[in-house]
Design a protein around this motif. Structure first.
Motif, PDB file in Angstrom:
ATOM      1  N   TYR A  13       0.803  -1.239   0.000  1.00 30.92           N
ATOM      2  CA  TYR A  13       0.000   0.000   0.000  1.00 30.92           C
ATOM      3  C   TYR A  13       0.829   1.279   0.000  1.00 30.92           C
ATOM      4  CZ  TYR A  13      -3.755  -3.254   0.998  1.00 30.92           C
ATOM      5  OH  TYR A  13      -4.656  -4.289   0.931  1.00 30.92           O
ATOM      6  N   GLY A  14       2.133   1.195   0.270  1.00 31.13           N
ATOM      7  CA  GLY A  14       2.980   2.370   0.182  1.00 31.13           C
ATOM      8  C   GLY A  14       3.167   3.149   1.466  1.00 31.13           C
ATOM      9  N   TYR A  15       2.403   2.860   2.498  1.00 29.54           N
ATOM     10  CA  TYR A  15       2.532   3.567   3.782  1.00 29.54           C
ATOM     11  C   TYR A  15       3.494   2.815   4.700  1.00 29.54           C
ATOM     12  CZ  TYR A  15      -1.855   5.944   2.521  1.00 29.54           C
ATOM     13  OH  TYR A  15      -2.828   6.676   1.892  1.00 29.54           O
ATOM     14  N   THR A  16       4.379   3.545   5.375  1.00 31.30           N
ATOM     15  CA  THR A  16       5.177   2.925   6.421  1.00 31.30           C
ATOM     16  C   THR A  16       4.298   2.687   7.645  1.00 31.30           C
ATOM     17  OG1 THR A  16       5.822   5.029   7.419  1.00 31.30           O
ATOM     18  CG2 THR A  16       7.201   4.192   5.616  1.00 31.30           C
ATOM     19  N   ALA A  17       4.793   1.863   8.556  1.00 29.77           N
ATOM     20  CA  ALA A  17       4.033   1.614   9.786  1.00 29.77           C
ATOM     21  C   ALA A  17       3.836   2.911  10.561  1.00 29.77           C
ATOM     22  CB  ALA A  17       4.756   0.578  10.648  1.00 29.77           C
TER      23      ALA A  17
ATOM     24  N   LEU B 199      -6.902   5.448   4.505  1.00 31.45           N
ATOM     25  CA  LEU B 199      -5.629   4.973   3.970  1.00 31.45           C
ATOM     26  C   LEU B 199      -5.776   4.206   2.658  1.00 31.45           C
ATOM     27  CD1 LEU B 199      -3.820   3.742   7.215  1.00 31.45           C
ATOM     28  CD2 LEU B 199      -3.367   5.835   5.933  1.00 31.45           C
ATOM     29  N   ILE B 200      -6.597   3.153   2.669  1.00 33.42           N
ATOM     30  CA  ILE B 200      -6.548   2.214   1.534  1.00 33.42           C
ATOM     31  C   ILE B 200      -7.909   1.922   0.901  1.00 33.42           C
ATOM     32  CG2 ILE B 200      -4.476   1.099   2.453  1.00 33.42           C
ATOM     33  CD1 ILE B 200      -6.234  -1.205   3.410  1.00 33.42           C
ATOM     34  N   ILE B 201      -8.967   2.533   1.395  1.00 31.52           N
ATOM     35  CA  ILE B 201     -10.302   2.243   0.865  1.00 31.52           C
ATOM     36  C   ILE B 201     -10.727   3.321  -0.127  1.00 31.52           C
ATOM     37  CG2 ILE B 201     -12.693   1.732   1.445  1.00 31.52           C
ATOM     38  CD1 ILE B 201     -10.637  -0.265   2.532  1.00 31.52           C
ATOM     39  N   PRO B 202     -11.026   2.965  -1.367  1.00 28.76           N
ATOM     40  CA  PRO B 202     -11.496   3.952  -2.343  1.00 28.76           C
ATOM     41  C   PRO B 202     -12.808   4.584  -1.883  1.00 28.76           C
ATOM     42  CG  PRO B 202     -10.840   1.911  -3.439  1.00 28.76           C
ATOM     43  CD  PRO B 202     -10.864   1.631  -1.966  1.00 28.76           C
ATOM     44  N   PRO B 203     -13.036   5.858  -2.181  1.00 33.18           N
ATOM     45  CA  PRO B 203     -14.243   6.553  -1.716  1.00 33.18           C
ATOM     46  C   PRO B 203     -15.538   5.829  -2.057  1.00 33.18           C
ATOM     47  CG  PRO B 203     -12.692   8.119  -2.638  1.00 33.18           C
ATOM     48  CD  PRO B 203     -12.127   6.758  -2.910  1.00 33.18           C
ATOM     49  N   ALA B 204     -15.587   5.176  -3.210  1.00 37.70           N
ATOM     50  CA  ALA B 204     -16.831   4.556  -3.670  1.00 37.70           C
ATOM     51  C   ALA B 204     -17.297   3.417  -2.776  1.00 37.70           C
ATOM     52  CB  ALA B 204     -16.663   4.059  -5.105  1.00 37.70           C
ATOM     53  N   ILE B 205     -16.392   2.792  -2.032  1.00 37.42           N
ATOM     54  CA  ILE B 205     -16.787   1.629  -1.218  1.00 37.42           C
ATOM     55  C   ILE B 205     -16.587   1.871   0.272  1.00 37.42           C
ATOM     56  CG2 ILE B 205     -16.346   0.007  -3.106  1.00 37.42           C
ATOM     57  CD1 ILE B 205     -13.735  -0.770  -1.662  1.00 37.42           C
TER      58      ILE B 205
ATOM     59  N   LYS C 158      -0.973   4.467  -1.465  1.00 38.05           N
ATOM     60  CA  LYS C 158      -0.725   5.813  -0.968  1.00 38.05           C
ATOM     61  C   LYS C 158      -0.761   6.844  -2.085  1.00 38.05           C
ATOM     62  CE  LYS C 158       2.847   8.497   1.460  1.00 38.05           C
ATOM     63  NZ  LYS C 158       4.180   8.444   2.117  1.00 38.05           N
ATOM     64  N   ASP C 159      -0.279   6.461  -3.267  1.00 44.57           N
ATOM     65  CA  ASP C 159      -0.253   7.402  -4.390  1.00 44.57           C
ATOM     66  C   ASP C 159      -1.585   7.490  -5.132  1.00 44.57           C
ATOM     67  OD1 ASP C 159      -0.379   5.025  -5.762  1.00 44.57           O
ATOM     68  OD2 ASP C 159       1.614   5.173  -6.657  1.00 44.57           O
ATOM     69  N   GLY C 160      -2.597   6.769  -4.611  1.00 44.69           N
ATOM     70  CA  GLY C 160      -3.917   6.823  -5.222  1.00 44.69           C
ATOM     71  C   GLY C 160      -4.153   5.781  -6.293  1.00 44.69           C
ATOM     72  N   SER C 161      -3.128   5.038  -6.691  1.00 43.75           N
ATOM     73  CA  SER C 161      -3.294   4.017  -7.722  1.00 43.75           C
ATOM     74  C   SER C 161      -4.010   2.796  -7.141  1.00 43.75           C
ATOM     75  CB  SER C 161      -1.926   3.611  -8.283  1.00 43.75           C
ATOM     76  OG  SER C 161      -1.121   3.047  -7.248  1.00 43.75           O
ATOM     77  N   PRO C 162      -4.765   2.083  -7.980  1.00 41.82           N
ATOM     78  CA  PRO C 162      -5.495   0.908  -7.488  1.00 41.82           C
ATOM     79  C   PRO C 162      -4.573  -0.287  -7.269  1.00 41.82           C
ATOM     80  CG  PRO C 162      -5.835   1.153  -9.835  1.00 41.82           C
ATOM     81  CD  PRO C 162      -5.034   2.350  -9.405  1.00 41.82           C
TER      82      PRO C 162
END
Length: 245
Positions: free
Chosen positions: A130-134, A145-151, A179-183
């Motif tokens: 996901y690109g995020y450090t702990a 952090l990791i959930i797209p707005p639609a869901i 983190k960069d917004g990519s799926p």
């Protein structure tokens, strides 16, 4: 003379009664060590002394039973407290053992969430996926952090359901975001576990399907290319669907 004798007898009879009254008050305040006794010759006095002494013995026996019961209770509480402490220590060691394993699993992204959706655990593979450090993820909301707005609304409801029922939802494929917004597509499994230090936690185990998705796409493209070739050669009718050549 008769009156003098009567007064003398009353005094002699009254002194043991006064002593018995003092003994009764002493026993009433649960000072039970000293026995009740008299040297008075009257039967009525000795009957009273015997009754009060019997009461003293009964109360003394009751006091002993109460002390023994309290001692047994304190011993049991102490033993159970020690057992609980030992169980928690064992549980903490087990959690530390498994977390050490989780931290070093490179192909399985594992996150731990509290009931409000905040991150309480984030392993190294989660950073890779996901690109995020702990440090960046801990304390933050899963939804942000990791959930797209639609869901997000659906995921929030699923998290509440899992904590309410203390069990995970069926595993399946999810398209989440980095983190960069990519799926990023993952195969996700969930479970809810009571932990020693943070209480109930939902653990999410994600397998990164990026390579699988690329492989699937490559196979589809090859299939389409074959279909185009077969149609051009007159071997097949014109394809109208990706699954039909």
């Amino acid at each position: 003379l008769g009156i003098a004798v009567a007064i003398r007898i009353a005094r002699q009879f009254g002194q043991p009664l006064i002593a018995l009254a003092d003994d009764s008050r002493r026993i009433g305040s649960l000072q039970l060590d000293q026995p009740v006794a008299t040297d008075a010759p009257w039967r009525e006095i000795t009957v009273l002394v015997s009754a009060i002494e019997g009461m003293r013995n009964h109360l003394q026996e009751g006091q002993k039973k109460l002390r023994d019961a309290n001692s047994d209770l304190e011993q049991k509480v102490s033993e159970r407290t020690l057992a609980l402490h030992q169980s928690r220590e064992v549980l903490k060691k087990q959690e530390a053992f498994f977390r050490a394993i989780f931290d070093n699993v490179e192909t399985l992204a594992i996150q731990g969430y509290l009931a409000d959706g905040s991150v309480a655990y984030w392993n190294n593979a989660s950073q890779t996926t996901y690109g995020y450090t702990a440090q960046e993820a801990l304390g933050k909301s899963l939804l942000d952090l990791i959930i797209p707005p639609a869901i997000r609304a659906g995921v929030q409801g699923a998290v509440q359901w899992m904590f309410s029922h203390k069990t995970g939802i069926p595993p399946g494929r999810l398209k989440l975001q980095r983190k960069d917004g990519s799926p990023v597509e993952v195969y996700s499994s969930h479970t809810v576990i009571d932990t020693a230090d943070k209480g109930p936690m939902m653990f999410c185990l994600d397998i990164n399907l990026t390579e699988l998705v690329h492989t699937e796409q490559a196979l589809i493209e090859r299939a389409l290319a074959y279909c185009d070739w077969a149609v051009a050669k007159g071997l097949l009718a014109i394809r109208t669907h990706v699954d039909v050549c």
